[in-house]
Design a protein around this motif. Sequence first.
Motif, short mmCIF file in Angstrom:
data_model
loop_
_atom_site.label_atom_id
_atom_site.label_comp_id
_atom_site.label_asym_id
_atom_site.label_seq_id
_atom_site.Cartn_x
_atom_site.Cartn_y
_atom_site.Cartn_z
N MET A 1 -36.12 1.96 45.07
CA MET A 1 -35.20 1.22 45.53
C MET A 1 -36.16 -0.02 46.47
N ARG A 2 -35.65 -1.20 45.75
CA ARG A 2 -36.26 -2.41 46.50
C ARG A 2 -35.11 -3.15 47.23
N GLN A 3 -35.67 -3.95 48.14
CA GLN A 3 -34.55 -4.90 48.86
C GLN A 3 -35.15 -6.25 48.93
N SER A 4 -34.39 -7.46 48.91
CA SER A 4 -34.77 -8.61 49.20
C SER A 4 -33.91 -9.36 50.17
N THR A 5 -34.31 -10.29 50.86
CA THR A 5 -33.21 -11.01 51.78
C THR A 5 -33.79 -12.36 51.75
N THR A 6 -32.87 -13.30 51.97
CA THR A 6 -33.30 -14.59 52.16
C THR A 6 -31.87 -15.40 52.90
N GLN A 7 -32.36 -16.53 53.44
CA GLN A 7 -31.06 -17.50 53.74
C GLN A 7 -31.13 -18.76 53.13
N SER B 1 -31.25 -3.86 38.01
CA SER B 1 -29.83 -3.40 38.53
C SER B 1 -29.95 -3.55 39.91
N GLY B 2 -28.49 -3.64 40.42
CA GLY B 2 -28.65 -3.71 42.00
C GLY B 2 -27.27 -4.25 42.36
N LEU B 3 -27.12 -4.47 43.62
CA LEU B 3 -25.98 -5.22 44.10
C LEU B 3 -26.58 -6.27 45.20
N LEU B 4 -25.87 -7.65 44.93
CA LEU B 4 -26.06 -8.53 45.64
C LEU B 4 -24.79 -8.89 46.80
N VAL C 1 -25.78 -6.59 39.92
CA VAL C 1 -26.70 -7.14 39.20
C VAL C 1 -26.94 -6.29 37.97
N ILE C 2 -26.46 -6.81 36.61
CA ILE C 2 -26.72 -5.60 35.79
C ILE C 2 -27.73 -6.32 34.63
N ASP C 3 -28.57 -5.61 34.05
CA ASP C 3 -29.52 -6.12 33.27
C ASP C 3 -30.26 -7.33 33.71
N ALA D 1 -26.69 -15.87 54.08
CA ALA D 1 -27.51 -14.86 54.00
C ALA D 1 -27.31 -14.18 52.59
N LEU D 2 -28.35 -13.98 51.82
CA LEU D 2 -28.34 -12.95 50.78
C LEU D 2 -29.31 -11.82 51.05
N HIS D 3 -28.86 -10.76 50.36
CA HIS D 3 -29.41 -9.48 50.37
C HIS D 3 -29.08 -8.60 49.00
N LEU D 4 -30.41 -8.48 48.25
CA LEU D 4 -30.15 -7.92 47.12
C LEU D 4 -30.97 -6.54 47.33
N ILE D 5 -30.34 -5.28 46.76
CA ILE D 5 -30.72 -4.11 46.64
C ILE D 5 -30.79 -3.51 45.44
N GLY D 6 -31.60 -3.00 44.97
CA GLY D 6 -31.93 -2.78 43.54
C GLY D 6 -33.12 -2.19 43.03
N ASP D 7 -33.28 -2.10 41.90
CA ASP D 7 -34.57 -1.83 41.15
C ASP D 7 -34.87 -2.57 40.01
#
Length: 138
Positions: free
Chosen positions: A1-7, A35-38, A104-106, A132-138
Amino acid sequence: MRQSTTQITIDTRRQGLVDITAPIRRWVDAQAMQSGLLTVFCRHTSASLLIQENAAPEVRTDIEAYFERIAPESNSYLHDDEGPDDMPAHLRAALTQVQLSIPVIDATLALGTWQGIYLFEHRRRPHGRSLALHLIGD
């Protein structure tokens, strides 16, 4: 799993719905996750977020008019520190939401064909709204 954040900052010109799908989509695309969740979070109490119709502008006009009717500007509010649109802005934000979760799919946002992401500015004057944006997935 990875995570990314930004504002990101969205500049608004007036009350109403601002389509913010494109800058959010660009940021998600740059993260290259399959894939993941924003999570999108609005860091304000007088603006909010909606997922809504992105094709017919009349939908946005009708939504804006509806919120003007159910939370009108008035001299009857106790809280008016920043003017007559202050308390109605808080009410409108309370009736909507300040956080969205989008799968987030495909490697793409799983929005429906006619869905867009909107910042709903509830104040009359222009603002720089922080999201604030946070994305977790792979």
